[in-house]
Design an enzyme around this catalytic site. Structure first.
Site, PDB file in Angstrom:
ATOM      1  N   GLY A  81      64.082  70.284  22.969  1.00 26.03           N
ATOM      2  CA  GLY A  81      63.604  69.567  21.666  1.00 26.03           C
ATOM      3  C   GLY A  81      61.964  69.955  21.841  1.00 26.03           C
ATOM      4  O   GLY A  81      61.311  68.982  21.204  1.00 26.03           O
ATOM      5  N   CYS A 130      64.024  77.664  16.522  1.00 27.87           N
ATOM      6  CA  CYS A 130      64.286  76.661  17.373  1.00 27.87           C
ATOM      7  C   CYS A 130      65.329  75.670  16.847  1.00 27.87           C
ATOM      8  O   CYS A 130      65.256  75.042  15.906  1.00 27.87           O
ATOM      9  CB  CYS A 130      63.157  75.467  17.766  1.00 27.87           C
ATOM     10  SG  CYS A 130      63.568  74.478  18.938  1.00 27.87           S
ATOM     11  N   THR A 189      65.979  82.845  30.919  1.00 26.71           N
ATOM     12  CA  THR A 189      66.817  82.239  31.558  1.00 26.71           C
ATOM     13  C   THR A 189      67.070  82.616  32.911  1.00 26.71           C
ATOM     14  O   THR A 189      66.961  81.794  34.064  1.00 26.71           O
ATOM     15  CB  THR A 189      68.101  82.050  30.834  1.00 26.71           C
ATOM     16  OG1 THR A 189      67.970  81.403  29.581  1.00 26.71           O
ATOM     17  CG2 THR A 189      69.170  81.130  31.642  1.00 26.71           C
TER      18      THR A 189
END
Lengths: 339, 295
Positions: A107, A165, A301
């Site tokens: 977020g 996003c 990642t």
């Protein structure tokens, strides 16, 4: 203790604990050959010593990985998404592991552009590696304001505009899945900065080429492909979504084929340099993106799994070039469809 | 902080789903402090992808070894349990902020697998001349872990099980209350409370109950927290917990009325802290636990 194990114990104790970076993969002769390979690339005016940068949001502001990676060796450092005002981010759980990947819904937690400039940029300037700041906002005006502020402080090499996003209620993916709004955001950022503008596109669209063409016309200097794929996971024990935000962005090796396909399509249709990303964990992954048409690549990642993934990718690309007689990495860009 | 391939010296199965893994990492063992954790890979493929954060249960700088007490809860830890001696463990660490040693007396409380980070803490506390009481709790006898190891130290060990199959029938919270009562009868006065510290790790409901007792009694408390973790180094912001924002010593005003009930708190009263960097050990007075979250 198993026979033989004791020798290993003695060996380990005697050996100086090497920082894995000291590990030299190439022989003495190949080192000079490696030095002759040109890895330098230019992306929308950003000159990088090699094609490798970091995926925004996976590398913090840099110092987090300094114990594991010599940050000077990276082609660029792309830092966490930054907004005009500080953002708290979403409640936990914010991540969940999925097959060969993970979902996140952080977020956009970030300290806001002023705190970034005061507290984090000085450290990044010292390193000397080009800094790309990922920017986000709720409104077109917010994007423009952050871009304007970052343009006047010095030490920022480029802006990656996050119009993709999936984890915030306003802005983000709304802008990234509507070609008109995407172009509006990029146009506003373009008008408020002299810095190179990189549009980070969402894969959650039917026609990625149309999105790329739209932001190219609006004045983007480069493209980042791809952001995360919108996904979700349900806990069969609680029978509820795992993430507090319900949905999140899928990243990791699981999404690599989707990302390679999108780079392949966009590279052939749009004349802008591309930073390819999505599941890059090894040198071979990075090369796949370059062959598909990416000028740069971002390791995201994979940093969580292997904190040295970025430098291992750089080393592996070098080795590949030496072994295959490639003198300049730029020759490999788009090879898969150009030749 | 190191990232290395460490030699596995031992992988012991303690119960049906609990294991004790010991590995050789001389420099890491010298740097490690009680309460810190390591981030381990559970195999060499991309699936399962992420590392698993595990508390250090044994720290032996002389032997150059570290050990991890863990419970098999999913595919990652299941993979981990299949590694055997002589194989390599990909491990990063030591990570995070460990326990701070304060006071003259310590009450160390572990529930279930929460005992993992507490053994090295107890050992160090005792070495520092601090008097230690260990309170261990579990649902029943089978869930009790490492009790012999705690009993081998000079700490006084008390045990509670929910079903009374071992030790006292009840919880560690009952034991804590009794222990604090006898402490304050021997050491009366507010001043004495600065000489004691409670250290706890375990399920959130247990931590909440301990938090309440320590908060109302003004007893210093350190909690070791757990959260779903990504990078382990503070970059990804996945493993956050809420901490109070303290401004100009006015934090007293901003204490939540009741633990776990923090609806009255606005975003100006709290912020997210990273469990992997600012934690995993937090002071009780600074952290806001979400007691309502399911286990």
């Amino acid at each position: 203790m198993r026979p033989g194990l004791n020798n290993l114990v003695e060996y380990t104790k005697a050996a100086r604990f090497e920082k894995a970076g000291d590990k030299e993969r190439l022989g003495a002769q190949s080192i000079s050959e490696a030095e002759r390979v040109n890895l330098a690339v230019t992306i929308g005016g950003i000159r990088m010593a090699n094609p490798v940068t970091t995926g925004s949001g996976t590398f913090g502001f840099g110092p987090e990985y300094a114990p594991y990676v010599d940050l000077k060796r990276l082609g660029a450092i792309t830092v966490k998404g930054t907004t005009l005002e500080p953002r708290l981010g979403n409640p936990v759980p914010r991540i969940v592991e999925t097959p060969a990947g993970m979902l996140n819904a952080i977020g956009l937690q970030n300290p806001g552009v002023e705190a970034f400039v005061q507290d984090h940029l000085p450290y990044l300037r010292e390193i000397g590696t080009p800094v790309i700041v990922n920017i986000a906002g709720n409104t077109v005006e917010e994007y423009a304001a952050v871009a304007g502020r970052l343009s006047e402080v010095g030490g920022v090499a480029g802006l990656e505009v996050n119009i993709s996003c999936p984890n915030v209620k306003q802005g983000g993916i709304q802008f990234g899945t509507d070609p008109v709004m995407a172009a509006e955001v990029i146009g506003a950022v373009r008008a408020s900065t002299q810095l190179p503008v990189i549009a980070k596109l969402s894969p959650n669209v039917t026609d990625i080429v149309a999105m790329a063409e739209g932001v190219a016309q609006a004045g983007a200097d480069a493209l980042s492909l791809i952001n995360t794929l919108l996904g979700m996971a349900i806990d069969v024990q609680t029978r509820k979504p795992v993430l507090a935000n319900i949905m999140g962005g899928l990243s990791g090796p699981a999404i690599k084929p989707v990302a390679v396909r999108m780079v392949w399509q966009v590279a052939q249709a749009v004349d802008l340099p591309i930073i390819g990303m999505g599941g890059i964990a090894t040198p071979e992954d990075a090369l796949e993106f370059i062959l598909a048409g990416a000028t740069g690549v971002a390791v995201g990642t994979a940093n969580f799994v292997n904190p040295r993934a970025t430098v291992e990718v750089i080393e592996g690309i070098t080795t590949y070039c030496v072994k295959n007689g490639i003198k300049d990495i730029n020759h490999l860009i788009g090879w898969a469809w150009k030749r | 902080m190191f990232s290395c391939s460490a030699l596995i010296l031992k992988q012991e199965k303690l119960t049906n789903d609990h294991y004790l893994l010991t590995y050789l990492a001389p420099e890491m063992s010298q740097r490690a402090r009680p309460g810190q954790f390591v981030h381990v890979r559970c195999g060499d493929t991309w699936d399962p992808l992420l590392r698993r954060p595990l508390s250090l249960h044994g720290i032996d700088p002389e032997a150059g070894t570290l050990s991890l007490l863990y419970r098999v809860v999913g595919r990652g830890t299941e993979r981990l349990s299949r590694l055997s001696e002589g194989e390599c463990l990909e491990v990063m660490g030591p990570l995070g902020r460990g326990f701070q040693l304060i006071g003259r007396e310590a009450i160390v409380i572990g529930g279930g697998i929460g005992v993992a980070p507490l053994l090295p803490l107890v050992q160090v506390l005792i070495r520092q001349g601090i008097q230690v009481t260990v309170l261990l709790g579990a649902r029943s006898q089978e869930g009790l872990l490492a009790q012999e190891a705690f009993q081998k130290t000079e700490a006084r060990v008390e045990i509670a099980t929910d079903d009374g199959t071992f030790g006292v029938r009840g919880t560690v919270v009952d034991l804590l209350q009794k222990r604090l009562e006898s402490y304050s009868s021997v050491n009366p006065g507010e001043e004495a409370k600065r000489d004691i510290c409670v250290y706890a790790c375990g399920p959130v409901p247990m931590l909440s109950a301990i938090w309440q007792i320590c908060q109302s009694g003004q007893i210093p408390l350190q909690l070791s927290l757990e959260e779903r973790m990504g990078c382990g180094v503070g970059a990804c912001l996945a493993c956050v917990c809420r901490v109070k924002v303290v401004s100009n010593g006015e934090n007293q005003k901003k204490q939540p009325a009741q633990f776990g009930v923090d609806a009255a708190l606005t975003s100006q009263d709290w912020k997210y802290a990273r469990v992997c960097v600012e934690g995993p050990v937090f002071w009780g007075k600074e952290v806001i636990l979400d007691a309502t979250r399911p286990e």
